[in-house]
Scaffold this active site. Sequence first.
Site, mmCIF file in Angstrom:
data_model
loop_
_atom_site.group_PDB
_atom_site.id
_atom_site.type_symbol
_atom_site.label_atom_id
_atom_site.label_comp_id
_atom_site.label_asym_id
_atom_site.label_seq_id
_atom_site.Cartn_x
_atom_site.Cartn_y
_atom_site.Cartn_z
ATOM 1 N N LYS A 185 0.838 -1.200 0.000
ATOM 2 C CA LYS A 185 0.000 0.000 0.000
ATOM 3 C C LYS A 185 0.876 1.253 0.000
ATOM 4 O O LYS A 185 0.697 2.156 -0.822
ATOM 5 C CB LYS A 185 -0.931 -0.005 1.219
ATOM 6 C CG LYS A 185 -1.933 1.128 1.205
ATOM 7 C CD LYS A 185 -2.854 1.063 2.390
ATOM 8 C CE LYS A 185 -2.228 1.702 3.584
ATOM 9 N NZ LYS A 185 -3.090 1.861 4.739
ATOM 10 N N ASP A 193 -6.460 0.641 0.463
ATOM 11 C CA ASP A 193 -6.600 0.939 1.888
ATOM 12 C C ASP A 193 -8.005 0.489 2.315
ATOM 13 O O ASP A 193 -8.723 -0.154 1.552
ATOM 14 C CB ASP A 193 -6.352 2.429 2.166
ATOM 15 C CG ASP A 193 -7.530 3.295 1.754
ATOM 16 O OD1 ASP A 193 -8.380 2.817 0.948
ATOM 17 O OD2 ASP A 193 -7.636 4.421 2.233
#
Length: 217
Positions: free
Chosen positions: A130, A148
């Site tokens: 991420k 996310d």
Amino acid sequence: MPNFQSETVEEKRNRAATIYGLLSKEYPHVTTFLDHGSPFQLLIAVILSAQCTDARVNLVTPALFGAFPTAERLAEADHDQVKGLIASVNYCNAKTEHIIRTAQILVTSFNGQVPVEMESLLTLPGVGRKTANVVRGQAFGLPGITVDTHVNRLVNRLGFVNDRDPERIEHQLGAIWQDSIWSDFSTQLIVHGRKICDARRPKCDECLLNELCPSAA
Ligand code: SF4
């Protein structure tokens, strides 16, 4: 209303492109929510943002980057001084370790610069896919899908995936979304998740995607 149950991959791809077009008009200037002045500062801010709000990170980074603006400076920083500067961020002890060690690795292995390759970014402490995708997308303009909590929720509600694992989701979305839209589409979905498609109370009646969403209430 489309028949989402029998949607082909091609139809899903077209629906994703349509949704991207709508969100691009709604949120035309999306960018990262973390204040920074360089790829290095963005990398550090994203590491700090794990399990913490962007607003909280933005409160501490001016002083942190004022004292340690570059990898070279942070690599030589005193642990307690850094910890004091980021004390209000969650897990400040571990994050202090991560950002100083990351800066040291950047200096010793990458000439003080943030690498662009995913494999290199993943060698840095506190950096997962991420974080790496945010940095690649926002600092270098490279395609990166950021999964996310908001993107995870929205792509499931929108029927692009039926999965909760961020890495699997990233790969599944990569097969549906054109790579030219990966970064911006991820950021738009984060904004839309915060404003409209709330985790507990999605505002489907206000949502510009409700004709294109299998979860519309
Ligand atoms: S229609 Fe509802 S569930 Fe679907 S994206 Fe919009 S707010 Fe979320």
